[in-house]
Design a protein around this motif. Structure first.
Motif, PDB file in Angstrom:
ATOM      1  N   LEU A 362     -46.197  -3.171  36.945  1.00  0.00           N
ATOM      2  CA  LEU A 362     -45.328  -2.891  37.903  1.00  0.00           C
ATOM      3  C   LEU A 362     -45.396  -3.156  39.445  1.00  0.00           C
ATOM      4  O   LEU A 362     -44.885  -4.450  40.049  1.00  0.00           O
ATOM      5  N   TRP A 363     -45.736  -2.455  39.578  1.00  0.00           N
ATOM      6  CA  TRP A 363     -46.169  -1.710  41.323  1.00  0.00           C
ATOM      7  C   TRP A 363     -46.282  -3.344  41.975  1.00  0.00           C
ATOM      8  O   TRP A 363     -46.555  -3.202  43.386  1.00  0.00           O
ATOM      9  N   ILE A 364     -47.541  -3.206  41.109  1.00  0.00           N
ATOM     10  CA  ILE A 364     -48.341  -4.706  41.922  1.00  0.00           C
ATOM     11  C   ILE A 364     -48.606  -5.528  42.541  1.00  0.00           C
ATOM     12  O   ILE A 364     -48.143  -6.424  43.123  1.00  0.00           O
ATOM     13  N   PRO A 365     -47.619  -6.686  41.603  1.00  0.00           N
ATOM     14  CA  PRO A 365     -46.946  -7.800  42.240  1.00  0.00           C
ATOM     15  C   PRO A 365     -45.434  -7.523  42.942  1.00  0.00           C
ATOM     16  O   PRO A 365     -44.963  -7.840  43.467  1.00  0.00           O
ATOM     17  N   PHE A 366     -44.837  -6.403  42.490  1.00  0.00           N
ATOM     18  CA  PHE A 366     -43.319  -6.343  42.455  1.00  0.00           C
ATOM     19  C   PHE A 366     -43.372  -4.748  43.476  1.00  0.00           C
ATOM     20  O   PHE A 366     -43.205  -3.002  43.112  1.00  0.00           O
ATOM     21  N   HIS A 367     -43.946  -5.103  44.965  1.00  0.00           N
ATOM     22  CA  HIS A 367     -43.569  -3.780  46.270  1.00  0.00           C
ATOM     23  C   HIS A 367     -42.852  -3.243  46.896  1.00  0.00           C
ATOM     24  O   HIS A 367     -43.224  -3.396  48.398  1.00  0.00           O
ATOM     25  N   ASP A 368     -41.875  -5.097  47.110  1.00  0.00           N
ATOM     26  CA  ASP A 368     -41.891  -5.650  48.344  1.00  0.00           C
ATOM     27  C   ASP A 368     -40.239  -4.840  48.988  1.00  0.00           C
ATOM     28  O   ASP A 368     -39.742  -4.727  50.223  1.00  0.00           O
ATOM     29  N   THR A 369     -39.243  -5.069  47.652  1.00  0.00           N
ATOM     30  CA  THR A 369     -38.023  -4.187  47.724  1.00  0.00           C
ATOM     31  C   THR A 369     -37.750  -3.174  47.155  1.00  0.00           C
ATOM     32  O   THR A 369     -38.802  -2.139  46.298  1.00  0.00           O
ATOM     33  N   THR A 370     -36.540  -1.623  47.240  1.00  0.00           N
ATOM     34  CA  THR A 370     -36.089  -0.860  47.004  1.00  0.00           C
ATOM     35  C   THR A 370     -35.428  -0.796  45.680  1.00  0.00           C
ATOM     36  O   THR A 370     -36.224  -0.634  45.025  1.00  0.00           O
ATOM     37  N   THR A 371     -34.942  -1.983  45.883  1.00  0.00           N
ATOM     38  CA  THR A 371     -34.810  -3.152  43.802  1.00  0.00           C
ATOM     39  C   THR A 371     -36.009  -2.880  43.289  1.00  0.00           C
ATOM     40  O   THR A 371     -36.077  -2.307  42.173  1.00  0.00           O
ATOM     41  N   GLN A 372     -36.667  -3.603  43.018  1.00  0.00           N
ATOM     42  CA  GLN A 372     -38.397  -3.358  42.687  1.00  0.00           C
ATOM     43  C   GLN A 372     -38.437  -1.945  42.877  1.00  0.00           C
ATOM     44  O   GLN A 372     -39.039  -1.737  41.479  1.00  0.00           O
TER      45      GLN A 372
END
Length: 477
Positions: A362-372
């Motif tokens: 999940l880190w690969i596409p989703f790493h832009d916000t603290t929620t992610q």
């Protein structure tokens, strides 16, 4: 005719008391594992080094840990697990105090490496509990429950350590800040001395120094190759010759261990169908649970306005992120008995590995916000917490009585080898590409972080596949 078991006076209360004292040990372990993570960037500034170079601290500690764990685990089977717990705690305290007063990168690196002796604590504790629950008819179950409690205490202590360092980093000197975990480990030594009874070892023979020398040489050559890759780049012929040489040296090591009556690493036991998938899982799991700690910390501390990625978090907020992550680890550990009863012990291991793979993917596409970040860490954390508790318990259940210390210790040894190799690879992947006058100088490229997360995810998925080879009825009583 009846037989007595003098090692088990009043099993219930006796076990409760022992677990209580061992919880204190795991609290100290948790403080060590959580305390430094929020302040890695501050330590880098203190030592005047780049963020990527901090990974070499982890690599050095993990490789020393990987070498000392089988040695100390074997020693535990020989002279008693409590005595070796005391020895490793004294070594850890020495390393922790060196960190507090280290004046340079080299001194800090030495202290950090010595401090790695703490990784043998949990395997020794599981071996202590496993021995004291013998002949109860529920040895595997009681060991898993106790391991879950210990790991739960460990993870809660990680939160305490992370929050403490994050809160104090701006208000005190680095020497005072780094003295607090050293004090905790010193107190831990006293707790073990007075709280855990001394039982003699159950194994015979001595220490296999030939095997120790061979495996030290193999790991040393392999790590030297990875260091040369870091210094000269992936195009270096010398680097890859060293890497291949380290792998080739494993062959004479295996041959020598099979000829020795009491080997340092019982390769025949590890080769059994119930053991090798567990040990391989520990190796692959170490890549994420140990190797990815520093990259996650430096990524969170990176300012997106300057570099274009990162969370821009300060040490205090990183402590909060770690706290949330560790809560998920504790959930995974505390729910292990339930998931093992529902899915079987083997099924719980497989499911936990899959969760770790999903979390890092999940880190690969989703790493832009603290929620992610929180979601990703939560998913991976639940699986990681369960694996930390389940792996030594599974290894102990699949080992003969005189090899429980070795089997549980090997889960941490293989885990630390995986973490050491991953830390070195991640240090290479995260090497700064900045140039003079470049505002991103000293920061790793985003592609390096993507590599880290991909490696962690694939490793966990491979572990899940390997565990399918374990007999379905393994690890039971």
């Amino acid at each position: 005719m009846t037989t007595t078991t003098p090692e088990r006076p009043g099993v219930g209360t006796h076990l409760f008391r022992i677990v209580g004292f061992l919880v204190c040990v795991e609290i100290a372990s948790g403080i060590l594992q959580g305390y430094y993570t929020p302040i890695f960037s501050d330590i880098a500034d203190h030592l005047d080094i780049a963020d990527a170079d901090v990974n070499w601290f982890e690599a050095a500690q993990l490789i020393v840990s990987a070498l000392c764990v089988p040695l100390l685990a074997r020693l535990g089977d020989l002279i008693g697990h409590r005595n070796v717990l005391l020895i490793s705690t004294a070594i850890t305290a020495l390393g922790s105090w060196i960190l507090a007063f280290a004046p340079s990168f080299t001194t800090f690196l030495i202290g950090w490496a010595i401090q790695g002796a703490y990784v043998v604590w949990l395997p020794l504790e599981v071996a202590i509990i496993h021995r004291r629950t013998a002949d109860t008819g529920r040895q595997g179950l009681l060991t898993r429950r106790a391991a879950a409690i210990l790991v739960g205490a460990l993870e809660l202590a990680v939160i305490i350590g992370a929050l403490t360092s994050g809160a104090l980093v701006e208000s005190t000197s680095m020497t005072v800040l780094l003295s607090l975990p050293a004090i905790a480990v010193t107190v831990c030594f006293v707790v073990i001395w007075f709280g855990i009874e001394d039982l003699p070892g159950r194994s015979e023979g001595g220490i296999d120094w030939i095997g120790f020398t061979l495996i030290t040489g193999a790991l040393g050559v392999l790590m030297a190759g990875l260091i040369v890759v870091r210094l000269e780049g992936p195009g270096s012929i010398l680097a890859w010759l060293l890497v291949v040489g380290g792998l080739v040296l494993v062959v004479p090591f295996v041959r020598a261990e099979r000829r020795i009556a009491e080997p340092l690493i019982d390769v025949d036991l590890i080769a059994t169908r119930a053991q090798w998938p567990v040990q391989l899982t520990a190796f692959l799991f170490g890549m994420s649970v140990l190797g990815a700690q520093i990259p996650l910390s430096t990524f969170a501390r990176t300012d997106p306005d300057t570099v274009g990625y990162g969370l821009g978090a300060d040490a205090g907020f990183v402590s909060t992120l770690i706290g949330v992550y560790v809560v998920s680890l504790a959930i995974g550990a505390f729910t292990l008995p339930l998931t093992s009863r529902t899915l079987t012990a083997r099924g719980a291991l497989i499911a936990s590995s899959v969760l770790v793979a999903i979390g890092y993917a999940l880190w690969i596409p989703f790493h832009d916000t603290t929620t992610q970040a929180l979601i990703n860490m939560g998913v991976a954390g639940i699986g990681s917490g369960a694996l930390v508790a389940a792996l030594p318990a599974a290894a102990a259940a699949a080992a003969p009585p005189d090899r429980t210390g070795f089997a549980t210790g090997m889960t941490n040894a293989t885990k630390t080898v995986g973490g050491a190799i991953a830390s070195s690879i991640f240090a290479i992947a995260l090497a700064s590409t900045g140039s003079l006058g470049d505002p991103t100088e000293g920061h790793a490229p985003l592609s390096g972080y993507l590599t880290v997360w991909a490696v962690c995810s694939v490793a966990a998925l491979c572990a899940a596949v390997a565990l399918l080879a374990v007999p379905k009825t393994a690890f039971g009583d």
